[in-house]
Design a protein around this motif. Structure first.
Motif, PDB file in Angstrom:
ATOM      1  N   THR A 199       0.781  -1.181   0.009  1.00  0.00           N
ATOM      2  CA  THR A 199       0.094  -0.051  -0.168  1.00  0.00           C
ATOM      3  C   THR A 199       0.916   1.162   0.096  1.00  0.00           C
ATOM      4  OG1 THR A 199      -1.772  -1.120   1.211  1.00  0.00           O
ATOM      5  CG2 THR A 199      -1.882   1.228   1.357  1.00  0.00           C
ATOM      6  N   LEU A 200       0.624   1.950  -1.324  1.00  0.00           N
ATOM      7  CA  LEU A 200       1.571   3.247  -1.012  1.00  0.00           C
ATOM      8  C   LEU A 200       1.039   4.525  -0.256  1.00  0.00           C
ATOM      9  CD1 LEU A 200       2.118   3.284  -4.816  1.00  0.00           C
ATOM     10  CD2 LEU A 200       3.329   2.011  -3.111  1.00  0.00           C
ATOM     11  N   ALA A 201       1.639   5.509  -0.409  1.00  0.00           N
ATOM     12  CA  ALA A 201       1.214   6.689   0.595  1.00  0.00           C
ATOM     13  C   ALA A 201       0.038   7.229   0.318  1.00  0.00           C
ATOM     14  CB  ALA A 201       2.284   7.971   0.573  1.00  0.00           C
ATOM     15  N   ASP A 202      -0.424   7.211  -0.974  1.00  0.00           N
ATOM     16  CA  ASP A 202      -1.519   7.653  -1.592  1.00  0.00           C
ATOM     17  C   ASP A 202      -2.764   6.659  -1.133  1.00  0.00           C
ATOM     18  OD1 ASP A 202      -1.549   5.554  -3.368  1.00  0.00           O
ATOM     19  OD2 ASP A 202      -1.255   6.626  -5.029  1.00  0.00           O
ATOM     20  N   GLY A 203      -2.624   5.601  -0.524  1.00  0.00           N
ATOM     21  CA  GLY A 203      -3.659   4.814  -0.041  1.00  0.00           C
ATOM     22  C   GLY A 203      -4.128   3.643  -1.127  1.00  0.00           C
ATOM     23  N   LYS A 204      -3.576   3.751  -2.197  1.00  0.00           N
ATOM     24  CA  LYS A 204      -3.691   2.476  -3.348  1.00  0.00           C
ATOM     25  C   LYS A 204      -2.808   1.207  -2.986  1.00  0.00           C
ATOM     26  CE  LYS A 204      -5.041   6.053  -6.827  1.00  0.00           C
ATOM     27  NZ  LYS A 204      -4.900   6.542  -8.151  1.00  0.00           N
TER      28      LYS A 204
END
Length: 394
Positions: free
Chosen positions: A128-133
């Protein structure tokens, strides 16, 4: 006159004396009266942020997009629907290593255990990346001795920012550091502290140790494993890996693998998957599988042997089963390697990583109730043979 007035007052009934005093307001009346004054408080002027605060904020913003949440996944049967489902087995932190989507984390983040025994490691993870994806990832390289794992994340490369790399050999005790991670699943949490000590030795769990580890008092808790330790310039100087605590939570004594070690080991894991030298040509059961299935509590049970390999040419024997899965003959049990007792496949892999074998190696082997010695000639390993990326493949 005065005395007469006092005498007259005292002669009055008690009720007459108290009638002139107003009764105090009730609690309810006080509450209702003060409700009328409800309004927002005026905001006090903000003091300028200190240079240190501004630097911390800037470094966190710069590094946040490089830090990811790692969830280890195994596939199993949902007991309610009987469908094959993804089952989370653990989680931790990782960070983007390069421009090609490689994520670095701790090996223990992707390790699966049952009642304290290692039963393997996951091959699939969710990142999970920092953008929530969230995106799928695959484990492509592991080191038992250094507690490092590399994941290939299948996310858009444009959304994955490599973290700046520093140098741990230049660090000094007292230097400020920042830790970013996902303690208790609280993503992208920032803690700060100083370097408390250098050149510490920490155990990896496989009878091997990481040397030159960094000790820090920046709060590190379960879930921080695999996260970056940054210097005041926002450069990676270590990977948060372990804590010393009587409660299992932060006690101000955390340890990080130095970045100089990462910069040496990670490229090798990306290129080859493993650190061990030429393949010996056999596979062993995990310690948990050998104990649960065959009751073997000592040594490593040989599962398969490639006939066209050093192990095959030396006569190492694998477990044999018939068409129905019944055991025909028990395989060799490896009790020792080069004079050292073998306790688990992880410990053996760590030994191979730390001390590469010479041209010939000797195993102490239990076979048919007797202990014999078998020598493997690794020099005649044929070119082109690749190391299998499986936990128990040697």
């Amino acid at each position: 006159m005065i005395r007469a007035a006092l005498t007259a007052l005292m002669a009055l009934p008690l009720a007459a004396q108290t009638a002139s005093k107003p009764a105090p307001p009730t609690e309810e009346a006080t509450i209702e009266r003060f409700r009328a004054h409800a309004k927002a408080r005026p905001v006090a002027p903000q003091a300028p942020l200190s240079p240190e605060e501004r630097n911390i904020i800037r470094r966190f913003k710069e590094a946040k997009s490089s830090v990811v949440f790692v969830s280890a996944i195994v596939k199993g049967q949902d007991p309610r629907t009987l469908d094959i489902a993804k089952i989370p087995t653990g989680s931790g932190t990782g960070f983007v290593w390069d421009d090609w989507g490689h994520i670095v984390t701790n090996h223990h983040v992707i390790t699966v255990e049952d009642q304290g025994l290692r039963i393997g490691e996951v091959q699939e993870v969710e990142v999970t990346l920092a953008d929530g994806k969230t995106y799928k990832g695959r484990v492509i390289g592991v080191s038992f001795a250094y507690d490092i794992a590399v994941i290939q994340a299948f996310a858009p490369l444009k959304d994955m920012k490599p973290i700046p790399i520093g140098r741990s050999s230049d660090l000094q005790v007292g230097q400020s550091v920042l830790a970013i991670g996902n303690p208790f699943g609280l993503d992208h949490s920032l803690t700060r502290g100083v370097i408390s000590a250098l050149s510490r030795k920490i155990d990896t769990g496989y009878n091997s140790s990481i040397l030159n580890a960094i000790q820090t008092d920046a709060a590190v808790n379960p879930g921080n494993s695999g996260g970056p330790l940054l210097d005041s310039g926002g450069r990676l100087v270590g990977m948060n890996t372990a804590i010393t605590s009587t409660s299992g939570s932060s006690a101000g004594v955390g340890f990080a693998i130095p970045v100089d070690t990462l910069n040496d080991i990670v490229p090798k894991l990306i290129a080859r998957g493993r650190l061990e030298p030429p393949r010996m040509g056999f596979e062993v059961f995990t310690t948990a599988a050998a104990r649960q299935t065959f009751g073997i509590t000592r040594g490593l049970l040989v599962m398969t042997v490639d006939p066209d390999s050093p192990a095959g040419r030396a006569g190492l024997r694998p477990l044999e089963v018939d068409a129905s899965g019944q055991v025909k003959s028990m395989g060799d049990i490896l009790l020792g390697y080069e004079g050292r007792a073998l306790e688990s496949e992880g410990q053996f892999m760590a030994m191979l990583e730390v001390i590469p074998p010479s041209d010939k190696v000797v195993f102490d082997v239990q076979r048919d109730g007797k202990v014999i010695r078998i020598e493997l000639n690794l020099k005649d390993t044929k070119a082109g043979k690749k190391v299998k990326a499986q936990p128990a493949s040697i």
